[in-house]
Scaffold this active site. Structure first.
Site, PDB file in Angstrom:
ATOM      1  N   LYS A 120      52.107 -11.026 -23.956  1.00 10.28           N
ATOM      2  CA  LYS A 120      51.300 -11.008 -25.182  1.00 10.28           C
ATOM      3  C   LYS A 120      51.992 -11.720 -26.335  1.00 10.28           C
ATOM      4  O   LYS A 120      51.332 -12.204 -27.248  1.00 10.28           O
ATOM      5  CB  LYS A 120      50.931  -9.576 -25.547  1.00 10.28           C
ATOM      6  CG  LYS A 120      49.930  -8.989 -24.557  1.00 10.28           C
ATOM      7  CD  LYS A 120      49.345  -7.674 -24.991  1.00 10.28           C
ATOM      8  CE  LYS A 120      48.203  -7.259 -24.073  1.00 10.28           C
ATOM      9  NZ  LYS A 120      48.687  -6.887 -22.705  1.00 10.28           N
TER      10      LYS A 120
HETATM   11  C1  LIG Z   1      47.905  -6.915 -21.566  1.00 11.52           C
HETATM   12  C2  LIG Z   1      48.596  -6.977 -20.259  1.00 11.52           C
HETATM   13  C3  LIG Z   1      47.908  -7.299 -19.071  1.00 11.52           C
HETATM   14  C4  LIG Z   1      46.419  -7.544 -19.036  1.00 11.52           C
HETATM   15  O1  LIG Z   1      46.059  -8.737 -19.667  1.00 11.52           O
HETATM   16  P1  LIG Z   1      44.518  -9.027 -20.066  1.00 11.52           P
HETATM   17  O2  LIG Z   1      44.575 -10.240 -20.887  1.00 11.52           O
HETATM   18  O3  LIG Z   1      44.067  -7.808 -20.854  1.00 11.52           O
HETATM   19  O4  LIG Z   1      43.764  -9.185 -18.809  1.00 11.52           O
HETATM   20  C5  LIG Z   1      48.636  -7.396 -17.895  1.00 11.52           C
HETATM   21  N1  LIG Z   1      49.959  -7.146 -17.865  1.00 11.52           N
HETATM   22  C6  LIG Z   1      50.656  -6.826 -18.979  1.00 11.52           C
HETATM   23  C7  LIG Z   1      52.107  -6.540 -18.863  1.00 11.52           C
HETATM   24  C8  LIG Z   1      50.006  -6.724 -20.213  1.00 11.52           C
HETATM   25  O5  LIG Z   1      50.699  -6.394 -21.316  1.00 11.52           O
END
Ligand SMILES: *Cc1c(COP(=O)(O)O)cnc(C)c1O
Length: 478
Positions: A120
């Site tokens: 993120k």
């Molecule tokens: C947010 C997140 C996801 C999921 O990603 P999306 O964009 O919501 O599909 C998967 N793995 C981790 C570690 C995350 O922080």
């Protein structure tokens, strides 16, 4: 480039520019913003970008990609924002998203070397700089109110800390995040970051945020905004690493690759869809889910069925524990030939009334696989443990629980001659308990996080009460 809502009527001419939607969440009609059309990347441009990436680096590639989506920030400013964001100092490596080989045809693209050790950061760090830039240009301020069960909250706080014109009020369920995640967030001492630990579960936090946002007078007076995953700028920033992964895995534009993506709210893999629509030679986009298989069910059957809180599982890949996938509407809009009225009927009416819709009998559904390249699969706790163990034993590589879900599903979709790139979405240290369960040892800890749990904490505990959070915000806004 102009943007439209996924629920816009076909004859609607309502369009917005990038900086208008940057600070907005949902469109006023409840839809999500998408570009009016996807910019097309020619073979010549792809060749040029390959050189840009290898010779000038990730930031310059980001500038090239983003320039196609943003026409209301001067080029020099946009380039400066990209250069400020994607540095070795922030992402721990000059390559930013290095690709590592696992086994024949299977690769891992590391997206988790940013400040909070989850992918993120890739988008949120850019968002922090874009917000600061645009707010200064307008002479405005913004108070970001959010709810988190872990990764989003910390990524938002590390992106916004110390930024001018922005405050963050982040609610989280008291005592429910991993000790490492709590330490990451609560040890931030920046004046503009406010941690609020709520006596309740994640849904209580989300309900509080909704209640505050629904109080329009309060929202306006205190300039309340969000940074959740439906923000177009986050998705756009994620498009860049699909190109970067492709350039590392291939030598010529004649080659195709596939991506396997640990999925929750469908933001990450939706960025892959956008890259593919732009012309990046992606064969398949493999959606990996955990026990919360809302998306796998859709891609297998055409049924999109939102789960209630009672049948949303708490798993060892918690960032994929979703009851509905907030970005999924974007793909459905494309799948249904950009028919906003139909999208509105599905997401506004059918989901509200029945909690589900079924495209299984619609000819468009078959195109999810044939035209858009989507495949899917599901992974369980036992699969995660086995995959983490096997990956460590065979390759000496420690992967986190979310990445393990995607490695497991990726193996089921390997095609001879097409490299499969698994997106690594977090480092194992964030989910240490499951690593210990799988390997019988603690995960490696990056040096800068040594002893983080012992640092002083800055957090306010609060009842699950929207008025309490409103009072808190009012007190902390001069
Ligand atoms: C947010 C997140 C996801 C999921 O990603 P999306 O964009 O919501 O599909 C998967 N793995 C981790 C570690 C995350 O922080």
């Amino acid at each position: 480039m102009k943007y439209l809502s996924t629920r816009a009527a076909t004859d609607s001419t309502e369009r917005k520019r990038f900086c208008e939607i940057l600070l907005e969440g949902l469109a006023p009609d409840g839809g999500l913003y998408l570009p009016e059309s996807y910019p097309q990347v020619s073979d010549a441009t792809l060749t040029r970008w390959r050189t840009v990436y290898h010779e000038q680096g990730y930031a310059e590639l980001a500038f090239e990609v983003l320039s196609l989506f943003i026409d209301d920030i001067p080029a020099d400013d946009l380039r400066a924002l990209c250069e400020k964001t994607y540095t070795a100092a922030v992402f721990g490596t000059g390559e930013i998203v290095p690709l590592r080989h696992l086994e024949n045809g299977l690769w891992l693209e590391a997206l988790s070397n940013g400040p909070t050790l989850a992918f993120k950061d890739m988008a949120m760090q850019l968002l922090g700089n874009l917000f600061e830039y645009e707010l200064a240009r307008r002479g405005e301020e913004l108070n970001i109110l959010g709810a988190t069960s872990g990764d989003t909250g910390s990524a938002a706080e590390y992106a916004m800390r110390g930024k001018k014109g922005v405050r963050v009020f982040m609610t989280s369920p008291y005592g429910r995040m991993s000790p490492f995640q709590q330490a990451q967030m609560f040890s931030l001492m920046d004046e503009n970051i406010h941690n609020i630990a709520v006596d309740g579960v994640f849904d209580d936090c989300q309900d509080m945020v909704k209640a505050v946002s629904n109080d329009l007078a309060f929202k306006r007076k205190y300039k309340i905004g969000t940074v959740n995953s439906i923000n177009w700028a986050r998705l756009m920033a994620q498009v860049v690493y699909y190109f970067a992964g492709y350039f590392q895995a291939t030598k010529t534009n004649a080659e195709q690759v596939s991506f396997a993506v640990p999925s929750g709210n469908f933001g990450n893999v939706c960025a892959g869809h956008v890259a593919r629509m732009m012309g990046l030679p992606i064969d398949n986009l493999v959606v990996a889910t955990n026990e919360n298989d809302v998306l796998d069910e859709f891609f297998r059957t055409g049924v999109y069925r939102v789960r209630g809180s009672a049948d949303t599982h708490e798993t060892s890949s918690p960032s994929m524990d979703i009851s509905k996938a907030s970005n999924f509407e974007r793909f459905v809009f494309d799948l249904l030939g950009r028919d906003g009225a139909r999208v509105k009927a599905l997401f506004d009416d059918a989901l509200a009334q029945d909690g589900r819709f079924d495209l299984g009998a619609d000819p468009a559904f078959g195109q999810a696989a044939t035209r858009y390249g989507f495949e899917s699969g599901k992974s369980t706790h036992a699969d995660r443990l086995a995959t983490i163990k096997a990956t460590f034993e065979r390759f000496g590589m420690m992967i986190d629980t979310h990445t393990a879900d995607a490695v497991k599903v990726a193996r089921q979709h390997l095609q001879p001659g097409v490299p499969m790139i698994v997106l690594e979405t977090a480092l194992p240290i964030k989910f240490a308990a499951t690593i210990v369960e799988a390997l019988g040892r603690e995960p490696d800890r990056p040096a800068k996080f040594e002893g983080i749990e012992a640092l002083p904490k800055r957090v306010t505990r609060m009842a699950a009460d929207a008025d309490a959070v409103k009072n808190y915000i009012a007190q902390h806004c001069p």
